[in-house]
Design an enzyme around this catalytic site. Sequence first.
Site, PDB file in Angstrom:
ATOM      1  N   HIS A  34       0.860  -1.169   0.000  1.00 20.92           N
ATOM      2  CA  HIS A  34       0.000   0.000   0.000  1.00 20.92           C
ATOM      3  C   HIS A  34       0.903   1.228   0.000  1.00 20.92           C
ATOM      4  O   HIS A  34       2.135   1.101  -0.111  1.00 20.92           O
ATOM      5  CB  HIS A  34      -0.946  -0.016   1.218  1.00 20.92           C
ATOM      6  N   GLU A  35       0.307   2.399   0.098  1.00 21.94           N
ATOM      7  CA  GLU A  35       1.078   3.631  -0.035  1.00 21.94           C
ATOM      8  C   GLU A  35       2.181   3.735   1.020  1.00 21.94           C
ATOM      9  O   GLU A  35       3.233   4.338   0.770  1.00 21.94           O
ATOM     10  CB  GLU A  35       0.150   4.838   0.057  1.00 21.94           C
ATOM     11  N   HIS A  37       4.108   1.277   2.126  1.00 24.93           N
ATOM     12  CA  HIS A  37       5.264   0.556   1.572  1.00 24.93           C
ATOM     13  C   HIS A  37       5.925   1.358   0.452  1.00 24.93           C
ATOM     14  O   HIS A  37       7.166   1.427   0.359  1.00 24.93           O
ATOM     15  CB  HIS A  37       4.819  -0.793   0.996  1.00 24.93           C
ATOM     16  N   GLN A  61       6.916 -15.157  12.968  1.00 32.25           N
ATOM     17  CA  GLN A  61       6.386 -14.077  13.798  1.00 32.25           C
ATOM     18  C   GLN A  61       4.879 -14.171  13.985  1.00 32.25           C
ATOM     19  O   GLN A  61       4.270 -13.290  14.594  1.00 32.25           O
ATOM     20  CB  GLN A  61       6.779 -12.712  13.231  1.00 32.25           C
ATOM     21  N   ASP A 151       4.763   0.633  12.764  1.00 32.68           N
ATOM     22  CA  ASP A 151       5.280  -0.469  13.577  1.00 32.68           C
ATOM     23  C   ASP A 151       6.368   0.069  14.505  1.00 32.68           C
ATOM     24  O   ASP A 151       7.527  -0.345  14.455  1.00 32.68           O
ATOM     25  CB  ASP A 151       5.827  -1.569  12.672  1.00 32.68           C
ATOM     26  N   SER A 186      -2.564  -0.150   6.345  1.00 30.35           N
ATOM     27  CA  SER A 186      -2.105  -1.460   6.790  1.00 30.35           C
ATOM     28  C   SER A 186      -2.568  -2.500   5.793  1.00 30.35           C
ATOM     29  O   SER A 186      -3.668  -2.392   5.226  1.00 30.35           O
ATOM     30  CB  SER A 186      -2.679  -1.785   8.176  1.00 30.35           C
TER      31      SER A 186
END
Length: 283
Positions: A34-35, A37, A61, A151, A186
């Site tokens: 998404h934007e 990234h 994880q 994050d 997200s």
Amino acid sequence: MRIIRTIPELRAAVAEARTTGASVGLVPTMGAFHEGHLTLMREARKSNGLVVVSLFVNPTQFGANEDLGSYPRDEQRDAAMAEAEGVDIVFAPDASEIYPDGFATSIHVAGVTDVLDGASRGAHHFDGVATVVTKLFGIVQPDVAYFGQKDAQQVLVVRRLVRDLNLDVRIEACPIVREADGLAMSSRNVYLDADARAQATALNRGLDAASALAESGERDGATLVAAARRVLDEAGIRPDYLELRDNDDLSEVTRLDGEALLAVAARVGAARLIDNHVLKGGA
């Protein structure tokens, strides 16, 4: 742009680029771009001769009851988006390439992993993050690695990892990218139906309420957290956590004298979402 799936081929490509004096920027991702990234890729492109984006849904994880199996995946779409941003290499290995038979090593970062998502999701989460990031740094040997501030705890964990192990990589944290209504972008937002999507905006609105109070001069930590919690309560959101923590070591903050991280995690509809604001106190 090249899509590379093996460690030897990636190392050879990076070594070739370094013969020209190129610096190497790494953007570690789990895909479903998404934007947020794309912003990391643009930052990497500005400053590096070679940009590598890792595309790997890291199984270590995820917990037993988490969304590993359903995590959004669309390599063809992601590769096209990365190529449009000028990325040189997408590293998209199979799990067996990263974790071969007999793999028995785990990296644990103490302290900053004990609270927030570490407490909510379990110790395995950040052990998995730290291990895969250490492996990526060893494989790519980047000069700079780019992470998103959404994050925030992960960024602090990686910074501590780099410091403690004397890894020769600079960590750049890029600001949270938000939708027009304030929802933090997200990959998990695709899980939200229309009602949950509207409800989820309360996360940022709650953080905004606390931020406004801090800007007006409020310094009591409990009062700031309560301001955010009222907005969540009104929206019917029961957070996994909503806490004010030191922005360096994640120790508890009772009075806002410097920079503190107000962090929230909550399940909204079918998605578990996280968000945060950095609050600033002092004169």
